[in-house]
Design an enzyme around this catalytic site. Structure first.
Site, short mmCIF file in Angstrom:
data_model
loop_
_atom_site.label_atom_id
_atom_site.label_comp_id
_atom_site.label_asym_id
_atom_site.label_seq_id
_atom_site.Cartn_x
_atom_site.Cartn_y
_atom_site.Cartn_z
N CYS A 165 0.84 -1.25 0.05
CA CYS A 165 0.02 -0.06 -0.02
C CYS A 165 0.69 1.29 0.13
CB CYS A 165 -0.92 -0.16 1.24
SG CYS A 165 -0.07 -0.23 2.90
N CYS B 79 32.62 36.80 16.02
CA CYS B 79 33.35 37.87 14.98
C CYS B 79 32.11 38.30 14.06
CB CYS B 79 34.45 37.44 14.30
SG CYS B 79 33.77 35.93 12.94
N CYS C 102 35.00 28.36 12.81
CA CYS C 102 35.10 29.64 12.12
C CYS C 102 36.15 29.90 11.46
CB CYS C 102 34.71 30.84 13.03
SG CYS C 102 34.69 32.52 12.33
N CYS D 250 37.76 33.23 12.51
CA CYS D 250 38.61 33.23 13.91
C CYS D 250 39.44 31.99 14.20
CB CYS D 250 37.49 32.82 14.96
SG CYS D 250 36.23 34.14 15.29
N HIS E 148 -1.48 1.65 7.58
CA HIS E 148 -1.95 1.16 6.09
C HIS E 148 -1.76 2.68 5.53
CE1 HIS E 148 -4.19 -0.42 2.70
NE2 HIS E 148 -5.14 0.77 3.08
#
Length: 342
Positions: A12, A167, A213, A216, A294
């Site tokens: 189904c 930052c 980052c 950074c 179902h």
């Protein structure tokens, strides 16, 4: 197109998705006029056999002179399980996962390289691009090696914005998506827009989830936010109703969703000139538990605009007021005011 599909033994989930795709006008038109035959890829592992089996089933379902009230998808099933062996046998499967495998298979059978090939640039050059230019570059790069007529219909582009809390440097990435899999918020009255808000809500990445980052040069606490950069012609939305180990828990939450004029402008990555409005045309439903569930489908005929309920071999017309229920699992929306691209 108003014809049932025989259940071959817990299939189904497959019948539900096939009915939803059958009522996807642009895809079915592409199949019925035999346009797909010009795009069969020689590089496909299936050599076009999955696409041919799918097309054969669609032609049988859309025969104007058919006297059959229900057809057997057995030949099609034999091909999809060759492409995805997980569907061998007759155990119950997840409809959304089946949809992903089926679209991936049809996509592979029709795979070709886009004519728009971007010049490959370095990471440094990419970082210097404006977000809009990054989006265009990433889209062309994706299409250059992973394009098909199926992808032209179903694939959109997500924008992910990562911002360092130290930052304030932003890192923006863009990725293709075939559907949006949405979490369900724990509130009393839930709408589709609530689910979308939770999906796109800004989250904080800290602890073990902290990314590095690029400015950074160290791991920092960052915020992450998703938005839709490019809207597909056919938008598939999946509700995360199943959770827990082996998906043993199911949320039977009633989620209200618009049938017409779903407006997603507030979730767009930028102000888009492409339509962000959609109309619903099909729903794959799941009733019952994770053990004895179902699948059925509600679909709107692209020709008569009449809604029908498809329950394996049983098909009957329903009103549009009846299609919203707590059983809605996968929604199919078509973009408004957009010409078919196939």
């Amino acid at each position: 197109g108003v014809v049932g599909l025989k259940n071959l033994g817990n299939t189904c989930f497959m019948n539900s998705i096939l009915q939803c795709l059958s009522n996807t006008k642009a895809l079915t038109s592409f199949v019925l006029d035999n346009s797909y035959s010009r795009f069969i890829s020689g590089k496909s592992s299936m050599h076009g056999k999955l696409m041919e089996a799918y097309a054969s089933l669609m032609r049988s379902m859309w025969k104007s002179d058919t006297k059959e009230t229900a057809l057997s998808p057995a030949t099609f099933k034999s091909q999809i399980q060759r492409f995805a062996p997980r569907f061998v046998g007759y155990s119950q499967q997840d409809a959304q996962e089946f949809l992903r495998f089926l679209l991936a298979g049809l996509h592979e059978d029709l795979l070709h390289n886009s004519r728009e090939k971007p010049k490959i640039i370095s990471t440094e050059e990419y970082d210097e691009l404006q977000p809009e230019d990054k989006a265009v570059y990433c889209w062309k790069l994706y299409k250059s090696t992973d394009d098909s007529k199926v992808a032209e219909l179903f694939v959109g582009q997500l924008k992910s914005t990562l911002e360092c809390t130290v930052c304030k440097n932003q890192s923006v990435t863009f990725d293709p998506f075939w559907d949006l899999s949405l979490p369900i918020p724990k509130i009393s009255t839930i709408t589709l827009l609530d689910c979308l808000k939770l999906f796109t809500r800004e989250e904080t990445l800290s602890g073990d989830n902290m990314p590095t980052c690029s400015k950074c040069k160290t791991k920092t606490v960052c915020t992450k936010k998703l938005s839709v950069q490019k809207f597909p012609q056919i938008l598939v939305i999946h509700f995360k109703r199943f959770s827990g180990i082996h998906y043993r828990t199911k949320l039977n939450t009633l989620i209200d969703f618009p049938i017409d004029k779903l407006d997603l402008l507030n979730f767009a990555g930028t102000t888009s000139t492409i339509s962000c409005k959609y109309n619903l045309y099909a729903i794959s439903n799941h009733s019952g538990s994770t053990v004895g569930g179902h699948y059925t489908a509600y679909c709107k005929s692209p020709h008569t605009q009449t809604w029908y309920m498809f329950n394996d071999t049983r098909v009957q017309p329903v009103s549009s007021n009846e299609v919203k229920s707590s059983q809605a699992y996968v929604l199919f929306y078509e973009q408004q005011l957009t010409q078919s691209i196939l």
